[in-house]
Design an enzyme around this catalytic site. Sequence first.
Site, PDB file in Angstrom:
ATOM      1  N   LYS A 138       0.810  -1.210   0.000  1.00  0.00           N
ATOM      2  CA  LYS A 138       0.000   0.000   0.000  1.00  0.00           C
ATOM      3  C   LYS A 138       0.846   1.264   0.000  1.00  0.00           C
ATOM      4  O   LYS A 138       0.320   2.372  -0.050  1.00  0.00           O
ATOM      5  CB  LYS A 138      -0.965  -0.012   1.197  1.00  0.00           C
ATOM      6  CG  LYS A 138      -1.997  -1.132   1.082  1.00  0.00           C
ATOM      7  CD  LYS A 138      -2.898  -1.212   2.292  1.00  0.00           C
ATOM      8  CE  LYS A 138      -3.573  -2.567   2.409  1.00  0.00           C
ATOM      9  NZ  LYS A 138      -4.495  -2.899   1.318  1.00  0.00           N
ATOM     10  N   LYS A 153      -1.880 -11.703  -7.744  1.00  0.00           N
ATOM     11  CA  LYS A 153      -3.181 -12.162  -7.300  1.00  0.00           C
ATOM     12  C   LYS A 153      -4.277 -11.275  -7.896  1.00  0.00           C
ATOM     13  O   LYS A 153      -4.086 -10.060  -8.037  1.00  0.00           O
ATOM     14  CB  LYS A 153      -3.186 -12.059  -5.772  1.00  0.00           C
ATOM     15  CG  LYS A 153      -4.379 -12.627  -5.082  1.00  0.00           C
ATOM     16  CD  LYS A 153      -4.109 -12.703  -3.591  1.00  0.00           C
ATOM     17  CE  LYS A 153      -5.144 -11.939  -2.801  1.00  0.00           C
ATOM     18  NZ  LYS A 153      -5.128 -12.239  -1.367  1.00  0.00           N
ATOM     19  N   LYS A 160      -9.096  -5.938  -7.418  1.00  0.00           N
ATOM     20  CA  LYS A 160      -9.727  -4.810  -8.067  1.00  0.00           C
ATOM     21  C   LYS A 160      -8.714  -3.693  -8.328  1.00  0.00           C
ATOM     22  O   LYS A 160      -8.681  -3.101  -9.403  1.00  0.00           O
ATOM     23  CB  LYS A 160     -10.868  -4.270  -7.191  1.00  0.00           C
ATOM     24  CG  LYS A 160     -11.577  -3.086  -7.829  1.00  0.00           C
ATOM     25  CD  LYS A 160     -12.776  -2.647  -7.027  1.00  0.00           C
ATOM     26  CE  LYS A 160     -13.307  -1.311  -7.513  1.00  0.00           C
ATOM     27  NZ  LYS A 160     -13.936  -1.364  -8.833  1.00  0.00           N
TER      28      LYS A 160
END
Length: 333
Positions: A119, A198, A201
């Site tokens: 992140k 993976k 979205k």
Amino acid sequence: MKKQEIVLTGDRPTGPLHIGHYVGSLLNRVSLQDIYKQYVMIADVQALTDNSANPAKVRENVMEVALDYLAVGIDPAKTTIFIQSMIPEIAEITMFYLNLVTVNRLLRNPTVKTEIQQKGFGESVPAGFLMYPVSQAADITIFKGTIIPVGEDQLPVIEQTNEIIRSFNRTYQTDVFPEAKALIPKVSRLVGLDGQAKMSKSLNNAIFLGDDEDTLKKRIMSMYTDPGHLHVSDPGKVEGNVVFVYLDAFDTDTAKVAELKAHYQKGGLGDVVLKKYLFEVLNAMLTPIRIRRMQLAQDRGEMMRMLLAGTEKAREASSQTMQEVKKALMLNY
Ligand code: TRP
């Protein structure tokens, strides 16, 4: 009669669910609900730990995720589906657990470490994000969950939950909490359309359960196959070829898949023909889900009532556990 053990699991509502969730967790939940008492939580509080500036996104996706649940066959008559933020006992018990966990232990949690990198938090890790494993321990224990279906990447969180459980039981000389066992699905990380990471979205490499036929076709046509497979007559690679990864995950006709693999490796099977076949397989699987999802989405009021009823039921359990916790902590004034 259902078995004694309690299944507790959930998702962060940061987007609608995709076919990776379908094989990874949703199908399991549909079978688990007939065997165990099952709670499925829409973790809006946890979603805010890394989306604090986007409450609207979280709010919208609570409904999207609920639609996905019901569309795949999670049945509110068998599974208690609820909204995390409406269970105040989760926040309350988190405060007690924070005293049993060190900051260093949180900084060393491999799931948290990886997610901090992914992140890009750098030096600005929100305290709420850093301690989300503690709040997840609260989610699990307030319902006395013992079977916790999660992806492989969440294993360190369950390990830390058990450390907290042991510490709580030892420190307050009680046996309020049973230990939790992670349940890892066979396909726990479905690769994305790009073959790189993976499915998710945020990476824009996903096929969503609600995608219409055209979108599904476009996504499949954009899929990563074998970059060396330039002509139909060329032999192609099956290894790392996303079309075959998905066929292995979703096509029940394993003989047909074996035949396609052999043909592809030999040469003479083109990517477009192969992708059209995958489209047929996925579209057959997704069509009933898509239709059901569209029907359910017609009445969002009814969906919200279902969530509130589930939440009310969940609260009966959470307030019961909270009484035991307060007694152990000598806070039962
Ligand atoms: N952290 C989980 C995820 O990212 C979601 C989640 C929140 C969860 N609370 C939970 C899963 C409790 C299992 C049990 O997928």
